[in-house]
Design a protein around this motif. Structure first.
Motif, PDB file in Angstrom:
ATOM      1  N   LEU A 173       0.828  -1.208   0.000  1.00 48.76           N
ATOM      2  CA  LEU A 173       0.000   0.000   0.000  1.00 48.76           C
ATOM      3  C   LEU A 173       0.858   1.251   0.000  1.00 48.76           C
ATOM      4  CD1 LEU A 173      -2.603   1.647   0.243  1.00 48.76           C
ATOM      5  CD2 LEU A 173      -2.521   1.237   2.716  1.00 48.76           C
ATOM      6  N   TYR A 174       1.860   1.299   0.862  1.00 44.05           N
ATOM      7  CA  TYR A 174       2.724   2.480   0.943  1.00 44.05           C
ATOM      8  C   TYR A 174       3.545   2.653  -0.330  1.00 44.05           C
ATOM      9  CZ  TYR A 174       1.551   2.205   5.922  1.00 44.05           C
ATOM     10  OH  TYR A 174       0.899   2.132   7.113  1.00 44.05           O
ATOM     11  N   ALA A 201      -6.140   1.253  -0.147  1.00 45.30           N
ATOM     12  CA  ALA A 201      -6.062   2.699   0.091  1.00 45.30           C
ATOM     13  C   ALA A 201      -7.454   3.296   0.222  1.00 45.30           C
ATOM     14  CB  ALA A 201      -5.318   3.385  -1.047  1.00 45.30           C
ATOM     15  N   ASP A 202      -7.536   4.334   1.038  1.00 48.36           N
ATOM     16  CA  ASP A 202      -8.793   5.066   1.138  1.00 48.36           C
ATOM     17  C   ASP A 202      -8.636   6.436   0.469  1.00 48.36           C
ATOM     18  OD1 ASP A 202      -7.591   6.877   2.995  1.00 48.36           O
ATOM     19  OD2 ASP A 202      -8.329   5.724   4.701  1.00 48.36           O
ATOM     20  N   ARG A 203      -9.729   7.146   0.375  1.00 46.03           N
ATOM     21  CA  ARG A 203      -9.776   8.444  -0.298  1.00 46.03           C
ATOM     22  C   ARG A 203      -8.727   9.407   0.248  1.00 46.03           C
ATOM     23  NH1 ARG A 203     -12.117  12.802   1.487  1.00 46.03           N
ATOM     24  NH2 ARG A 203     -12.781  14.442   0.095  1.00 46.03           N
ATOM     25  N   GLU A 204      -8.643   9.514   1.555  1.00 46.90           N
ATOM     26  CA  GLU A 204      -7.725  10.477   2.172  1.00 46.90           C
ATOM     27  C   GLU A 204      -6.271  10.139   1.853  1.00 46.90           C
ATOM     28  OE1 GLU A 204     -10.336   9.064   3.832  1.00 46.90           O
ATOM     29  OE2 GLU A 204     -11.603  10.850   3.843  1.00 46.90           O
ATOM     30  N   ILE A 252      -5.587  11.139  -1.861  1.00 48.37           N
ATOM     31  CA  ILE A 252      -5.480  12.595  -2.028  1.00 48.37           C
ATOM     32  C   ILE A 252      -4.181  13.105  -1.409  1.00 48.37           C
ATOM     33  CG2 ILE A 252      -6.496  14.810  -1.346  1.00 48.37           C
ATOM     34  CD1 ILE A 252      -9.263  13.463  -1.744  1.00 48.37           C
ATOM     35  N   GLU A 253      -3.801  12.583  -0.268  1.00 45.96           N
ATOM     36  CA  GLU A 253      -2.554  13.017   0.357  1.00 45.96           C
ATOM     37  C   GLU A 253      -1.346  12.679  -0.511  1.00 45.96           C
ATOM     38  OE1 GLU A 253      -0.540  12.395   4.672  1.00 45.96           O
ATOM     39  OE2 GLU A 253      -2.674  12.896   4.590  1.00 45.96           O
ATOM     40  N   ALA A 254      -1.356  11.497  -1.146  1.00 45.44           N
ATOM     41  CA  ALA A 254      -0.252  11.123  -2.039  1.00 45.44           C
ATOM     42  C   ALA A 254      -0.186  12.070  -3.236  1.00 45.44           C
ATOM     43  CB  ALA A 254      -0.417   9.680  -2.502  1.00 45.44           C
ATOM     44  N   ILE A 255      -1.339  12.473  -3.760  1.00 45.35           N
ATOM     45  CA  ILE A 255      -1.372  13.437  -4.863  1.00 45.35           C
ATOM     46  C   ILE A 255      -0.793  14.771  -4.400  1.00 45.35           C
ATOM     47  CG2 ILE A 255      -2.879  14.764  -6.413  1.00 45.35           C
ATOM     48  CD1 ILE A 255      -4.783  12.224  -6.302  1.00 45.35           C
ATOM     49  N   LYS A 256      -1.175  15.207  -3.206  1.00 53.53           N
ATOM     50  CA  LYS A 256      -0.664  16.476  -2.676  1.00 53.53           C
ATOM     51  C   LYS A 256       0.851  16.443  -2.497  1.00 53.53           C
ATOM     52  CE  LYS A 256      -3.186  16.921   1.038  1.00 53.53           C
ATOM     53  NZ  LYS A 256      -3.993  17.344   2.191  1.00 53.53           N
ATOM     54  N   ILE A 257       1.401  15.329  -2.065  1.00 51.79           N
ATOM     55  CA  ILE A 257       2.860  15.210  -1.914  1.00 51.79           C
ATOM     56  C   ILE A 257       3.531  15.427  -3.262  1.00 51.79           C
ATOM     57  CG2 ILE A 257       4.746  13.591  -1.446  1.00 51.79           C
ATOM     58  CD1 ILE A 257       2.913  12.413   0.779  1.00 51.79           C
ATOM     59  N   GLU A 314     -13.730   8.607 -11.469  1.00 49.85           N
ATOM     60  CA  GLU A 314     -14.110   7.458 -12.301  1.00 49.85           C
ATOM     61  C   GLU A 314     -14.285   6.192 -11.446  1.00 49.85           C
ATOM     62  OE1 GLU A 314     -11.565   4.889 -15.411  1.00 49.85           O
ATOM     63  OE2 GLU A 314     -11.835   6.973 -16.010  1.00 49.85           O
ATOM     64  N   HIS A 315     -13.506   6.093 -10.380  1.00 50.22           N
ATOM     65  CA  HIS A 315     -13.569   4.924  -9.482  1.00 50.22           C
ATOM     66  C   HIS A 315     -14.519   5.155  -8.305  1.00 50.22           C
ATOM     67  CE1 HIS A 315     -10.570   2.279 -11.300  1.00 50.22           C
ATOM     68  NE2 HIS A 315      -9.911   3.389 -11.628  1.00 50.22           N
ATOM     69  N   ASP A 316     -15.330   6.218  -8.393  1.00 48.30           N
ATOM     70  CA  ASP A 316     -16.306   6.555  -7.335  1.00 48.30           C
ATOM     71  C   ASP A 316     -15.658   6.749  -5.973  1.00 48.30           C
ATOM     72  OD1 ASP A 316     -18.547   6.524  -9.058  1.00 48.30           O
ATOM     73  OD2 ASP A 316     -18.622   4.328  -8.941  1.00 48.30           O
ATOM     74  N   ILE A 317     -14.465   7.335  -5.958  1.00 42.68           N
ATOM     75  CA  ILE A 317     -13.761   7.636  -4.704  1.00 42.68           C
ATOM     76  C   ILE A 317     -14.174   9.019  -4.212  1.00 42.68           C
ATOM     77  CG2 ILE A 317     -11.488   7.937  -3.641  1.00 42.68           C
ATOM     78  CD1 ILE A 317     -12.196   5.030  -4.542  1.00 42.68           C
TER      79      ILE A 317
END
Length: 110
Positions: free
Chosen positions: A42-43, A73-76, A79-84, A106-109
Motif C-alpha cells: 500500500l505504501y 487505500a482510502d480516499r484520504e 489525495i494526500e499522495a497526490i498532494k505530496i 471514475e472509481h467513485d472515490i
C-alpha cells in the motif's frame, strides 16, 4: 484506466518482453519492488502515485491509483499522495493532479 487501455497496456508490455529480455526483466523487477516487503505494498503504491504526479505520467497515475485501491487505500490516503507530488514539483503538476482526481472520480472515490 479503461479496460481497453488496461488490456492494451498489458498486450504491449508482453510484446516488448517477447522482443527483448530487458523488458521482461524490468517487468519482473517492478513486480518484485512493489510487492509487500519491509514497506507494505500500500505504501509503495502511494509513493508511486506521488512520483507519478511529480513526473506527470497520466498512465502511471492511473496504474498506481488502481494498485493502491487494490492494496486497500482510502480516499484520504490517495489525495494526500497526490498532494505530496504537487508539493514536490509545484504548480506545473496541476494538470496531472486534475487527471488524478478524474481517475478518483471514475472509481467513485470522490
Amino acid at each position: 484506466m479503461s479496460l481497453d487501455q488496461d488490456n492494451d497496456r498489458e498486450r504491449l508490455n508482453e510484446l516488448m518482453a517477447d522482443h527483448d529480455e530487458f523488458f521482461s526483466s524490468f517487468g519482473a523487477l517492478d513486480e518484485s519492488v512493489y510487492a509487500d516487503g519491509a514497506i507494505p505494498k500500500l505504501y509503495k503504491e502511494l509513493t508511486g502515485l506521488s512520483i507519478s504526479v511529480v513526473t506527470s505520467c497520466d498512465e502511471c497515475v492511473t496504474y498506481n491509483i488502481e494498485g493502491a485501491l487494490d492494496a486497500g487505500a482510502d480516499r484520504e490516503q490517495l489525495i494526500e499522495a497526490i498532494k505530496i507530488g504537487v508539493i514536490g514539483r509545484g504548480s506545473v503538476t496541476y494538470p496531472t493532479a486534475r487527471f488524478a482526481f478524474s481517475v478518483l472520480e471514475e472509481h467513485d472515490i470522490l
